[in-house]
Scaffold this motif. Structure first.
Motif, PDB file in Angstrom:
ATOM      1  N   VAL A  74       0.860  -1.187   0.000  1.00  0.00           N
ATOM      2  CA  VAL A  74       0.000   0.000   0.000  1.00  0.00           C
ATOM      3  C   VAL A  74       0.896   1.236   0.000  1.00  0.00           C
ATOM      4  CG1 VAL A  74      -0.192   0.161   2.528  1.00  0.00           C
ATOM      5  CG2 VAL A  74      -2.017   1.072   1.092  1.00  0.00           C
ATOM      6  N   ALA A  75       0.412   2.296  -0.656  1.00  0.00           N
ATOM      7  CA  ALA A  75       1.175   3.544  -0.714  1.00  0.00           C
ATOM      8  C   ALA A  75       0.225   4.707  -0.467  1.00  0.00           C
ATOM      9  CB  ALA A  75       1.871   3.694  -2.064  1.00  0.00           C
ATOM     10  N   GLY A  76       0.646   5.649   0.382  1.00  0.00           N
ATOM     11  CA  GLY A  76      -0.164   6.818   0.680  1.00  0.00           C
ATOM     12  C   GLY A  76      -0.010   7.885  -0.389  1.00  0.00           C
ATOM     13  N   LEU A  77      -1.065   8.643  -0.572  1.00  0.00           N
ATOM     14  CA  LEU A  77      -1.079   9.718  -1.565  1.00  0.00           C
ATOM     15  C   LEU A  77      -1.026  11.044  -0.831  1.00  0.00           C
ATOM     16  CD1 LEU A  77      -1.429  10.566  -4.529  1.00  0.00           C
ATOM     17  CD2 LEU A  77      -3.891  10.265  -4.251  1.00  0.00           C
ATOM     18  N   CYS A  78      -0.056  11.908  -1.193  1.00  0.00           N
ATOM     19  CA  CYS A  78       0.082  13.180  -0.493  1.00  0.00           C
ATOM     20  C   CYS A  78       0.255  14.323  -1.478  1.00  0.00           C
ATOM     21  CB  CYS A  78       1.219  13.124   0.517  1.00  0.00           C
ATOM     22  SG  CYS A  78       2.824  13.635  -0.090  1.00  0.00           S
ATOM     23  N   ARG A  79       0.319  15.545  -0.927  1.00  0.00           N
ATOM     24  CA  ARG A  79       0.460  16.742  -1.765  1.00  0.00           C
ATOM     25  C   ARG A  79       1.646  16.659  -2.702  1.00  0.00           C
ATOM     26  NH1 ARG A  79       0.783  21.158   2.919  1.00  0.00           N
ATOM     27  NH2 ARG A  79      -1.020  20.505   4.145  1.00  0.00           N
ATOM     28  N   THR A  80       2.783  16.183  -2.196  1.00  0.00           N
ATOM     29  CA  THR A  80       3.985  16.133  -3.020  1.00  0.00           C
ATOM     30  C   THR A  80       3.752  15.317  -4.291  1.00  0.00           C
ATOM     31  OG1 THR A  80       5.434  16.391  -1.099  1.00  0.00           O
ATOM     32  CG2 THR A  80       6.412  15.434  -3.075  1.00  0.00           C
ATOM     33  N   HIS A 112       5.939   8.088  -2.547  1.00  0.00           N
ATOM     34  CA  HIS A 112       7.049   7.983  -1.591  1.00  0.00           C
ATOM     35  C   HIS A 112       6.633   7.489  -0.206  1.00  0.00           C
ATOM     36  CE1 HIS A 112       5.385  12.014  -0.818  1.00  0.00           C
ATOM     37  NE2 HIS A 112       5.853  11.877   0.408  1.00  0.00           N
ATOM     38  N   GLU A 113       5.345   7.342   0.068  1.00  0.00           N
ATOM     39  CA  GLU A 113       4.891   6.821   1.364  1.00  0.00           C
ATOM     40  C   GLU A 113       4.422   5.383   1.144  1.00  0.00           C
ATOM     41  OE1 GLU A 113       2.823  11.111   2.588  1.00  0.00           O
ATOM     42  OE2 GLU A 113       1.664   9.253   2.688  1.00  0.00           O
ATOM     43  N   LEU A 114       5.152   4.406   1.674  1.00  0.00           N
ATOM     44  CA  LEU A 114       4.774   3.034   1.361  1.00  0.00           C
ATOM     45  C   LEU A 114       5.051   2.073   2.497  1.00  0.00           C
ATOM     46  CD1 LEU A 114       7.343   0.874  -0.362  1.00  0.00           C
ATOM     47  CD2 LEU A 114       7.864   3.312  -0.287  1.00  0.00           C
ATOM     48  N   GLY A 167      11.197 -11.171   3.225  1.00  0.00           N
ATOM     49  CA  GLY A 167       9.943 -11.446   3.915  1.00  0.00           C
ATOM     50  C   GLY A 167       9.565 -10.417   4.953  1.00  0.00           C
ATOM     51  N   ALA A 168      10.501  -9.540   5.308  1.00  0.00           N
ATOM     52  CA  ALA A 168      10.220  -8.532   6.339  1.00  0.00           C
ATOM     53  C   ALA A 168       9.230  -7.499   5.827  1.00  0.00           C
ATOM     54  CB  ALA A 168      11.507  -7.843   6.760  1.00  0.00           C
ATOM     55  N   LEU A 169       8.326  -7.081   6.721  1.00  0.00           N
ATOM     56  CA  LEU A 169       7.438  -5.956   6.436  1.00  0.00           C
ATOM     57  C   LEU A 169       8.224  -4.682   6.707  1.00  0.00           C
ATOM     58  CD1 LEU A 169       4.390  -5.464   5.669  1.00  0.00           C
ATOM     59  CD2 LEU A 169       4.051  -4.955   8.104  1.00  0.00           C
ATOM     60  N   VAL A 170       8.191  -3.733   5.756  1.00  0.00           N
ATOM     61  CA  VAL A 170       9.065  -2.563   5.882  1.00  0.00           C
ATOM     62  C   VAL A 170       8.368  -1.289   5.423  1.00  0.00           C
ATOM     63  CG1 VAL A 170      11.176  -3.920   5.550  1.00  0.00           C
ATOM     64  CG2 VAL A 170      10.062  -2.869   3.560  1.00  0.00           C
ATOM     65  N   ALA A 171       8.883  -0.175   5.914  1.00  0.00           N
ATOM     66  CA  ALA A 171       8.601   1.155   5.384  1.00  0.00           C
ATOM     67  C   ALA A 171       9.919   1.682   4.826  1.00  0.00           C
ATOM     68  CB  ALA A 171       8.054   2.076   6.464  1.00  0.00           C
ATOM     69  N   ILE A 172       9.864   2.841   4.172  1.00  0.00           N
ATOM     70  CA  ILE A 172      11.048   3.373   3.508  1.00  0.00           C
ATOM     71  C   ILE A 172      11.238   4.844   3.868  1.00  0.00           C
ATOM     72  CG2 ILE A 172      12.164   3.812   1.276  1.00  0.00           C
ATOM     73  CD1 ILE A 172      11.772   0.823   1.930  1.00  0.00           C
ATOM     74  N   ARG A 218      -0.820   1.595   8.241  1.00  0.00           N
ATOM     75  CA  ARG A 218      -0.010   2.174   9.317  1.00  0.00           C
ATOM     76  C   ARG A 218       1.450   2.256   8.878  1.00  0.00           C
ATOM     77  NH1 ARG A 218      -1.331   3.017  14.571  1.00  0.00           N
ATOM     78  NH2 ARG A 218      -3.538   2.738  15.006  1.00  0.00           N
ATOM     79  N   GLY A 219       1.933   1.185   8.252  1.00  0.00           N
ATOM     80  CA  GLY A 219       3.310   1.184   7.791  1.00  0.00           C
ATOM     81  C   GLY A 219       3.592   2.324   6.830  1.00  0.00           C
ATOM     82  N   ALA A 220       2.618   2.624   5.968  1.00  0.00           N
ATOM     83  CA  ALA A 220       2.790   3.722   5.020  1.00  0.00           C
ATOM     84  C   ALA A 220       2.768   5.080   5.709  1.00  0.00           C
ATOM     85  CB  ALA A 220       1.694   3.663   3.950  1.00  0.00           C
ATOM     86  N   TYR A 221       2.341   5.103   6.972  1.00  0.00           N
ATOM     87  CA  TYR A 221       2.300   6.360   7.734  1.00  0.00           C
ATOM     88  C   TYR A 221       3.620   6.676   8.426  1.00  0.00           C
ATOM     89  CZ  TYR A 221      -1.860   9.247   8.047  1.00  0.00           C
ATOM     90  OH  TYR A 221      -2.817  10.194   7.797  1.00  0.00           O
ATOM     91  N   VAL A 222       4.616   5.809   8.312  1.00  0.00           N
ATOM     92  CA  VAL A 222       5.907   6.089   8.955  1.00  0.00           C
ATOM     93  C   VAL A 222       6.489   7.401   8.432  1.00  0.00           C
ATOM     94  CG1 VAL A 222       8.319   5.337   9.093  1.00  0.00           C
ATOM     95  CG2 VAL A 222       6.468   3.733   9.599  1.00  0.00           C
ATOM     96  N   GLU A 223       6.414   7.617   7.110  1.00  0.00           N
ATOM     97  CA  GLU A 223       6.979   8.858   6.556  1.00  0.00           C
ATOM     98  C   GLU A 223       6.270  10.102   7.085  1.00  0.00           C
ATOM     99  OE1 GLU A 223       7.508  12.190   3.681  1.00  0.00           O
ATOM    100  OE2 GLU A 223       5.683  11.175   4.318  1.00  0.00           O
TER     101      GLU A 223
END
Length: 279
Positions: free
Chosen positions: A33-39, A58-60, A75-80, A118-123
């Motif tokens: 999943v990836a979040g959509l933002c102004r940028t 860029h939010e994923l 296999g790890a769940l990650v954010a970037i 939630r993971g995509a909310y790390v950024e």
């Protein structure tokens, strides 16, 4: 694999070559999943200059499928962390609106097994942490915006021991919209010698009430990011569910972009599956 690519001023969903590990620090992540933002909208509209062709986003949150670095587990769940080699994911480096993304191992942030939204909310959390990184715990901070970032910022400030104030007079205040009217209102509300913190990365010039800033001797400071490590620590405990909006499959990106232009009350997401009934 599919990617939402901007090229020659147009955004299209296209097929691109599959990603492979080519360098010792490459990590391939299957985007969930990836979040959509102004940028993302600014890049799509050409208001922020970018490389072309460029995959947006860029939010994923995703799952590692291949890694050239043994420290990043397959296999790890990650954010970037999107800040890559002095550039930015989805602006100078191919981004998250795709089935897969390739990033340096140093930018990979391991997550517990949580809702990928939630993971995509790390950024965004790391962006909000920029404010408490420069103000000490116990500081009263004015936040008057009503958008999703203002609500996230309020929650992050409280988690870091600050006191959030919504009206009255402030010694410290944060803008969250990039809007000249909000900035003028905050400068009016700030006490003499107060600090205005600028958080938005609006690409266009914004008018500042210079007379008010000078007369009150206000300090104006821009901030960008706080700690991504701290963001990962907070992502499971913050109350984020009210900030989650609708999710669309990647093929429905045009609807998602159109909806994102209407308002910023909640975060909208793109999923890399095609199930219209998926959460």
């Amino acid at each position: 694999m599919r990617a939402l690519v901007k090229e020659a001023g147009h955004v299209r969903l296209v097929d691109v070559p599959e990603l492979r590990v080519r360098r010792a620090d490459d990590v391939i992540v299957r985007v969930l999943v990836a979040g959509l933002c102004r940028t993302d909208l600014y890049v799509a509209d050409g208001r922020i200059a970018s490389a072309e062709p460029i995959t947006l986003g860029h939010e994923l949150c995703g799952r590692v499928t291949a890694s050239g670095d043994a420290r990043v587990a397959v296999g790890a769940l990650v954010a970037i962390d999107p800040r890559i080699d002095g550039g930015f994911l989805g602006v100078t480096h191919h981004g998250a609106f795709a089935d897969y993304v390739c990033v340096p191992a140093a930018n990979v942030l391991a997550l517990p097994e949580i809702d990928p939204r939630r993971g995509a909310y790390v950024e965004p959390i790391a962006a909000a942490l920029a404010v408490p990184s420069i103000v000490p715990a116990g500081t009263h901070v004015g936040v008057i915006g009503t958008n999703r970032f203002a609500e996230l910022l309020a929650a992050v400030l409280q988690s870091e021991g600050c006191v959030v104030e919504r009206d009255g007079a402030f010694d410290t205040a944060v803008e969250t919209t990039g809007d000249a009217f909000e900035i003028a209102a905050l400068c009016e509300a700030l006490r003499p010698g107060g600090t205005l913190i600028l958080k938005s990365r609006t690409p266009d010039p914004v008018a500042l009430p210079l007379g008010k800033i000078v007369d009150k001797q206000l300090v104006v400071r821009g901030v960008r990011y706080g700690s991504f490590t701290r963001a990962v620590e907070l992502v499971s405990s913050l109350e984020l569910d009210p900030l989650f909006g609708e999710s669309w499959p990647l093929a429905g990106w045009e609807t998602a972009f159109a909806r994102a232009r209407v308002g910023e009350a909640t975060k909208l997401f793109l999923r890399m599956d095609d199930d219209p009934c998926a959460a």
